[in-house]
Design an enzyme around this catalytic site. Structure first.
Site, PDB file in Angstrom:
ATOM      1  CG  HIS A 193      -3.243   9.294  -0.114  1.00 17.33           C
ATOM      2  ND1 HIS A 193      -3.971  10.193   0.730  1.00 17.33           N
ATOM      3  CD2 HIS A 193      -3.858   8.339  -0.147  1.00 17.33           C
ATOM      4  CE1 HIS A 193      -4.949   9.506   1.231  1.00 17.33           C
ATOM      5  NE2 HIS A 193      -5.140   8.385   0.414  1.00 17.33           N
TER       6      HIS A 193
ATOM      7  CG  HIS B 221      -1.757   1.106   1.337  1.00 13.12           C
ATOM      8  ND1 HIS B 221      -1.709   2.080   2.613  1.00 13.12           N
ATOM      9  CD2 HIS B 221      -2.680   1.528   0.413  1.00 13.12           C
ATOM     10  CE1 HIS B 221      -2.671   2.862   2.175  1.00 13.12           C
ATOM     11  NE2 HIS B 221      -3.405   2.763   1.353  1.00 13.12           N
TER      12      HIS B 221
HETATM   13  O1  G3P Z   1      -6.553   1.652  -2.637  1.00  7.95           O
HETATM   14  C1  G3P Z   1      -6.792   1.328  -1.415  1.00  7.95           C
HETATM   15  C2  G3P Z   1      -6.489   2.400  -0.514  1.00  7.95           C
HETATM   16  O2  G3P Z   1      -5.252   3.018  -0.893  1.00  7.95           O
HETATM   17  C3  G3P Z   1      -7.597   3.277  -0.635  1.00  7.95           C
HETATM   18  O3  G3P Z   1      -7.427   4.441   0.522  1.00  7.95           O
HETATM   19  O4  G3P Z   1      -7.108   6.544   1.160  1.00  7.95           O
HETATM   20  O5  G3P Z   1      -5.225   5.077   1.224  1.00  7.95           O
HETATM   21  O6  G3P Z   1      -6.191   5.715  -0.763  1.00  7.95           O
HETATM   22  P1  G3P Z   1      -6.313   5.362   0.583  1.00  7.95           P
HETATM   23 CA    CA Z   2      -4.731   4.667  -2.252  1.00 10.70          CA
END
Ligand code: G3P
Ligand code: CA
Length: 255
Positions: free
Chosen positions: A62, A20
């Site tokens: 992000h 992630h």
């Molecule tokens: O793609 C999964 C996750 O990354 C979604 O939430 O806020 O971490 O982008 P966020």
């Molecule tokens: Ca994400």
């Protein structure tokens, strides 16, 4: 065509592990270092977030704002790529010194020699970033990575658009809290290939069965605690998206 997404599951072995924002527990999120680290730790794929600069460069970060991950302020969309290059995207991880914001192209170049899946999350929910969907598709094609990339978004218009632009691409529908009949909604409205639920959603009775009935993979985020890694691995989700790919991999291998 898309062996990378399903091969291991079809063999009945284990859930795939996608890092992630890269291996973001160990290196600044969404940095080249974090993606390198993910590969080094044996992840099957990475997840990353794409935004668009003032001069239309696809960059990997992000938030719409740079405030949290740099020591500056403002929106990504209000800076040129050159201006962003001056800033330190170390996301508070000071020991890494100056960390550069990567372009999507740089991440593709880095990961091309590997066999990692790349889950490109298009962050078009707040600012719609006119044309971002096609820009991502064009770049993926130019880099010859069509078989390795899966697109996801919380903006379901974007998920739908990706398939409209190219029916052969793989897409995932991101969402957070309980939505009634999510699997049939996802299939009917966006023609996507996978659900990308916040992890708690897989506890709803019949969740995995409903996804399967609708021909959808389940790629779960963000699974950082061992207890939930076990829950996901046991449920045989297609992919576990985690900041700790090494820990998740150890657990997934046991199921
Ligand atoms: O793609 C999964 C996750 O990354 C979604 O939430 O806020 O971490 O982008 P966020
Ligand atoms: Ca994400």
């Amino acid at each position: 065509m898309f062996d990378l997404f399903s091969k291991k599951k079809e063999d009945g072995t284990r859930s795939l592990i996608w890092a992630h924002r890269g291996a973001s527990a160990y290196a600044p999120e969404n940095s080249l270092l974090a993606f390198e680290k993910a590969a080094e730790l044996g992840a099957d794929g990475v997840e990353l977030d794409v935004q668009l600069t003032k001069d239309n460069v696809l960059v990997v970060t992000h938030d719409e704002k740079i405030n949290r991950v740099t020591d500056r302020e403002g929106f990504v969309k209000d800076y040129t790529y050159e201006e962003l290059l001056d800033m330190n995207f170390n996301a508070g991880k000071k020991k890494f010194g100056k960390v550069k914001i990567p372009t999507l192209k740089e991440v593709y170049e880095l990961l091309k020699p590997s066999n990692l899946t790349i889950n490109v999350e298009i962050k078009s929910g707040v600012f719609f970033y006119e044309g971002i969907e096609k820009m991502c598709l064009d770049l993926t094609r130019e880099m010859g990575l069509e078989d390795r990339v899966l697109y996801s978004s919380f903006n379901h218009y974007t998920v739908k658009k990706m398939k409209e632009l190219d029916s052969t691409v793989k897409t995932g529908l991101l969402y957070a809290d309980g939505i009634i009949d999510i699997a049939s909604y996802a299939k009917e409205k966006t023609n996507c290939d996978a659900l990308h639920p916040a992890l708690y959603n897989i506890q709803y009775p019949g969740y995995m069965e409903e996804a399967k009935k609708n021909g959808l993979d389940v790629n779960v985020w963000t699974v950082n605690e061992k207890e939930y890694m076990k829950m996901c691995a046991k449920a045989k989700v297609n992919a576990i998206i985690t900041n700790y790919p090494d820990v998740a991999l150890d657990i997934a291998k046991k199921y």
